[in-house]
Design an enzyme around this catalytic site. Structure first.
Site, PDB file in Angstrom:
ATOM      1  N   GLU A 172       0.807  -1.234   0.000  1.00  0.00           N
ATOM      2  CA  GLU A 172       0.000   0.000   0.000  1.00  0.00           C
ATOM      3  C   GLU A 172       0.836   1.278   0.000  1.00  0.00           C
ATOM      4  O   GLU A 172       0.563   2.209   0.754  1.00  0.00           O
ATOM      5  CB  GLU A 172      -0.971  -0.018   1.191  1.00  0.00           C
ATOM      6  CG  GLU A 172      -1.872  -1.238   1.157  1.00  0.00           C
ATOM      7  CD  GLU A 172      -2.830  -1.341   2.345  1.00  0.00           C
ATOM      8  OE1 GLU A 172      -2.843  -0.429   3.190  1.00  0.00           O
ATOM      9  OE2 GLU A 172      -3.552  -2.348   2.420  1.00  0.00           O
ATOM     10  N   ASN A 216       2.022  -5.213  -3.162  1.00  0.00           N
ATOM     11  CA  ASN A 216       0.613  -5.500  -2.857  1.00  0.00           C
ATOM     12  C   ASN A 216      -0.140  -4.200  -2.580  1.00  0.00           C
ATOM     13  O   ASN A 216       0.363  -3.338  -1.849  1.00  0.00           O
ATOM     14  CB  ASN A 216       0.587  -6.394  -1.603  1.00  0.00           C
ATOM     15  CG  ASN A 216      -0.775  -6.982  -1.292  1.00  0.00           C
ATOM     16  OD1 ASN A 216      -1.408  -7.567  -2.178  1.00  0.00           O
ATOM     17  ND2 ASN A 216      -1.224  -6.843  -0.055  1.00  0.00           N
ATOM     18  N   HIS A 253     -10.505  -5.829  -2.432  1.00  0.00           N
ATOM     19  CA  HIS A 253     -11.596  -5.660  -1.470  1.00  0.00           C
ATOM     20  C   HIS A 253     -12.733  -5.003  -2.246  1.00  0.00           C
ATOM     21  O   HIS A 253     -12.681  -3.817  -2.550  1.00  0.00           O
ATOM     22  CB  HIS A 253     -11.144  -4.779  -0.300  1.00  0.00           C
ATOM     23  CG  HIS A 253     -10.092  -5.437   0.553  1.00  0.00           C
ATOM     24  ND1 HIS A 253     -10.346  -6.569   1.296  1.00  0.00           N
ATOM     25  CD2 HIS A 253      -8.785  -5.134   0.768  1.00  0.00           C
ATOM     26  CE1 HIS A 253      -9.241  -6.928   1.943  1.00  0.00           C
ATOM     27  NE2 HIS A 253      -8.275  -6.083   1.629  1.00  0.00           N
ATOM     28  N   GLU A 281      -6.314 -10.494  -1.251  1.00  0.00           N
ATOM     29  CA  GLU A 281      -7.150 -10.234  -0.069  1.00  0.00           C
ATOM     30  C   GLU A 281      -8.616 -10.154  -0.466  1.00  0.00           C
ATOM     31  O   GLU A 281      -9.373  -9.306   0.030  1.00  0.00           O
ATOM     32  CB  GLU A 281      -6.711  -8.920   0.608  1.00  0.00           C
ATOM     33  CG  GLU A 281      -5.252  -8.888   1.005  1.00  0.00           C
ATOM     34  CD  GLU A 281      -4.852  -7.629   1.754  1.00  0.00           C
ATOM     35  OE1 GLU A 281      -5.723  -6.860   2.223  1.00  0.00           O
ATOM     36  OE2 GLU A 281      -3.627  -7.392   1.869  1.00  0.00           O
ATOM     37  N   ASP A 283     -12.351 -10.078  -0.908  1.00  0.00           N
ATOM     38  CA  ASP A 283     -13.642 -10.206  -0.239  1.00  0.00           C
ATOM     39  C   ASP A 283     -14.610  -9.298  -0.985  1.00  0.00           C
ATOM     40  O   ASP A 283     -14.209  -8.297  -1.561  1.00  0.00           O
ATOM     41  CB  ASP A 283     -13.586  -9.930   1.281  1.00  0.00           C
ATOM     42  CG  ASP A 283     -12.918  -8.628   1.687  1.00  0.00           C
ATOM     43  OD1 ASP A 283     -12.665  -7.767   0.817  1.00  0.00           O
ATOM     44  OD2 ASP A 283     -12.658  -8.465   2.898  1.00  0.00           O
TER      45      ASP A 283
HETATM   46  O1  9MR Z   1      -7.728  -7.893   8.374  1.00  0.00           O
HETATM   47  C1  9MR Z   1      -6.806  -7.079   9.049  1.00  0.00           C
HETATM   48  C2  9MR Z   1      -7.430  -6.558  10.327  1.00  0.00           C
HETATM   49  O2  9MR Z   1      -7.618  -7.627  11.244  1.00  0.00           O
HETATM   50  C3  9MR Z   1      -6.559  -5.494  10.949  1.00  0.00           C
HETATM   51  O3  9MR Z   1      -7.233  -4.913  12.047  1.00  0.00           O
HETATM   52  C4  9MR Z   1      -6.237  -4.434   9.918  1.00  0.00           C
HETATM   53  C5  9MR Z   1      -5.346  -3.364  10.514  1.00  0.00           C
HETATM   54  O4  9MR Z   1      -4.738  -2.563   9.590  1.00  0.00           O
HETATM   55  O5  9MR Z   1      -5.596  -5.041   8.809  1.00  0.00           O
HETATM   56  C6  9MR Z   1      -6.436  -5.925   8.155  1.00  0.00           C
HETATM   57  O6  9MR Z   1      -5.814  -6.427   6.996  1.00  0.00           O
HETATM   58  C7  9MR Z   1      -5.456  -5.459   6.014  1.00  0.00           C
HETATM   59  C8  9MR Z   1      -4.268  -5.982   5.282  1.00  0.00           C
HETATM   60  O7  9MR Z   1      -3.236  -6.277   6.177  1.00  0.00           O
HETATM   61  C9  9MR Z   1      -3.766  -5.003   4.236  1.00  0.00           C
HETATM   62  N1  9MR Z   1      -4.823  -4.645   3.338  1.00  0.00           N
HETATM   63  C10 9MR Z   1      -6.069  -4.201   3.951  1.00  0.00           C
HETATM   64  C11 9MR Z   1      -6.560  -5.238   4.964  1.00  0.00           C
HETATM   65  C12 9MR Z   1      -7.886  -4.809   5.539  1.00  0.00           C
HETATM   66  O8  9MR Z   1      -7.763  -3.586   6.244  1.00  0.00           O
END
Ligand code: 9MR
Length: 480
Positions: A172, A216, A253, A281, A283
């Site tokens: 990101e 990513n 997402h 990722e 969903d």
């Molecule tokens: O799913 C993850 C969640 O449990 C955490 O609280 C969050 C914190 O930043 O991160 C989520 O996963 C993220 C991933 O690591 C990177 N891309 C976005 C995902 C959803 O926020």
């Protein structure tokens, strides 16, 4: 740059941005699905997502949280359906290096050892990100931050060396707005400049040459969006200059009805740069047939492109999803298969076998190769209480990267100095885990304040990137 920073809810607001970016409609392929499913010969259809994906040489993974592994239905569903895993939070910086130089791998190890026992592929997530970063990192000076980044990459990748299929090396880094190629303002850009991405990838290749190295990001699902084009241009540039990169991760997402009409084109255009594409990722918010249609389209888009090597959904069950209110996953809160599950399974079963699986970490034909040369280390004679060995861990036209291992003899070392002379005009461009002084072709590297003490028989490493032709001069090590 407030507009680029992540919301406190861990990114939920991004979905609004996603919807804005994505092309509406685009569900024109629905009618083809039944025909494709019907064309699968009787008996050929696999009954689980992982097995179905494997038929075309792909994996189907899920993000897994160690904290839910006491839920037996969760683990049973993971084991039955998926042949790959991404630890959801356990490999992030705040989890693995909460304070400088002190590493914790217990939760991530739990997921990794379970996955290994089941023969699953493991995606490492993630090494360099602006989020879930402990506050000590933001307080570092530029040179300390660079050392800390490389040390983090070396240590985390080193811990899992040989076990990880692909690492999200940088996550990101691109901004959601602005001109094509604009990076998000973060501690990384502010202190290291935009080159931090390249530095991270070079260090990552050296740390585990067997892992695929991915960039990513989210909101890079639409082939013509400016954020997508920024990532596309970066990968093209990396490939042209021999900066090691093997794959791009599309987080995806999404929401029902928001799969871009050019989603498959997007995957294909990234793949054409000579990198694998992974949906990392996935969903899709929604329910019923609209959600199933969106999942089907994403699956078909991946299986249509040979270099789309696998799909990971961001969780197993809606009840543990980071956006559980959107019910975005393939299993409901009771682990019952949803309509979307069947759509994915059918689409995977309908895929034609992937005849050109990509070799691990291969350079594409249109790139300058970046060979991982690893000649046997040149060892110094033991002149004091320490010895040193230098090895080339990466090289590219006009430059190279080296790692120097400093080892204590039969007694502990408190402070060390490593010296060598360059044979052919080489010069260090960036050095980590040491302090350097240079006089002509003579280089002296001393320990930093955190790695001077080495227990008897143990070792520490420092590393550097340098300009010139890769060289392994003889090195000496002395200890006061
Ligand atoms: O799913 C993850 C969640 O449990 C955490 O609280 C969050 C914190 O930043 O991160 C989520 O996963 C993220 C991933 O690591 C990177 N891309 C976005 C995902 C959803 O926020």
């Amino acid at each position: 740059m407030g507009e680029n920073s992540l919301p406190a809810d861990g990114g939920r607001r991004r979905l609004v941005g996603t919807r804005r970016l994505l092309v509406a409609g685009a569900l024109g392929v629905l009618g083809t699905v039944t025909a494709l499913s019907a064309s699968v010969p009787a008996g050929a259809a696999a009954g689980t997502l992982g097995a179905a994906a494997a038929q075309s040489g792909r994996y189907y993974g899920a993000a897994i949280a160690a904290g839910h592994m006491s839920d037996s239905a969760y683990v049973a569903t993971w084991d039955r359906e998926f042949n790959a895993v991404t630890p959801e939070n356990e490999m992030k910086w705040d989890a693995t290096e909460p304070s400088r130089g002190s590493f914790r791998f217990t939760s991530a190890d739990q997921i990794v050892s379970h996955a290994q026992s089941k023969g699953m592929k493991i995606r490492g997530h993630t090494l360099v990100w602006h989020n879930q970063l402990p506050s000590w990192v933001s307080g570092l000076s530029t040179s300390d931050l660079r050392s800390a980044m490389v040390n983090h990459i070396n240590t985390v990748m080193g811990h899992y060396k040989g076990k990880i299929y692909a690492w999200d090396v940088v996550n990101e880094a691109f901004a959601d707005g602005g001109a094509v190629g604009t990076l998000r303002s973060s501690v990384w850009t502010q202190k290291l400049g935009n080159g931090f991405i390249e530095e991270a990838f070079r260090a990552a290749r050296a740390a585990d040459p067997s892992a695929k190295l991915c960039y990513n990001d989210y909101n890079i699902d639409n082939a013509t969006a400016s954020k997508t084009l920024g990532v596309y241009n970066m990968i093209k540039d990396f490939k042209a200059r021999g900066v090691p990169i093997d794959c791009v991760g599309l987080q995806s997402h999404l929401s029902s009805g928001s799969v871009p009409s050019n989603y498959q084109q997007n995957i294909a255009q990234f793949a054409a740069l000579g990198v694998d594409v992974q949906i990392t990722e996935l969903d899709v918010g929604g329910s019923g047939s609209a959600q199933a249609d969106a999942y089907r389209r994403v699956t078909q888009a991946c299986t249509a492109v040979p270099r789309c090597t696998g799909i990971t959904v961001w969780g197993v069950t809606d009840k543990y999803s980071w956006r559980s209110g959107d019910t975005p996953l393939l299993f409901d809160g009771n682990y019952t298969k949803k309509q979307a599950y069947t759509a994915v399974l059918d689409a995977l079963n309908a895929a034609t076998p992937n005849t050109s699986p990509s070799p691990n970490t291969s350079p594409s034909p249109n790139t300058s190769p970046s060979p991982n040369t690893s000649p046997s280390p040149t060892r110094s004679p033991v002149t004091g209480a320490c010895s040193a060995a230098i090895e080339t861990t990466n090289s590219w036209p006009g430059g190279f990267q080296s790692t120097v291992t400093v080892r204590a003899g039969s007694a502990a070392v408190n402070g060390w100095t490593v010296k060598w002379t360059w044979p052919g005009g080489q010069s260090i461009s960036s050095l980590w885990n040491g302090t350097q002084s240079v006089s002509g072709s003579s280089v002296t590297v001393r320990n930093t304040d955190y790695n001077g003490s080495i227990a008897a028989g143990s070792s520490t490493t420092f590393g550097f990137t340098a300009n010139g032709t890769a060289a392994t001069p003889s090195v000496t090590c002395t200890s006061p």
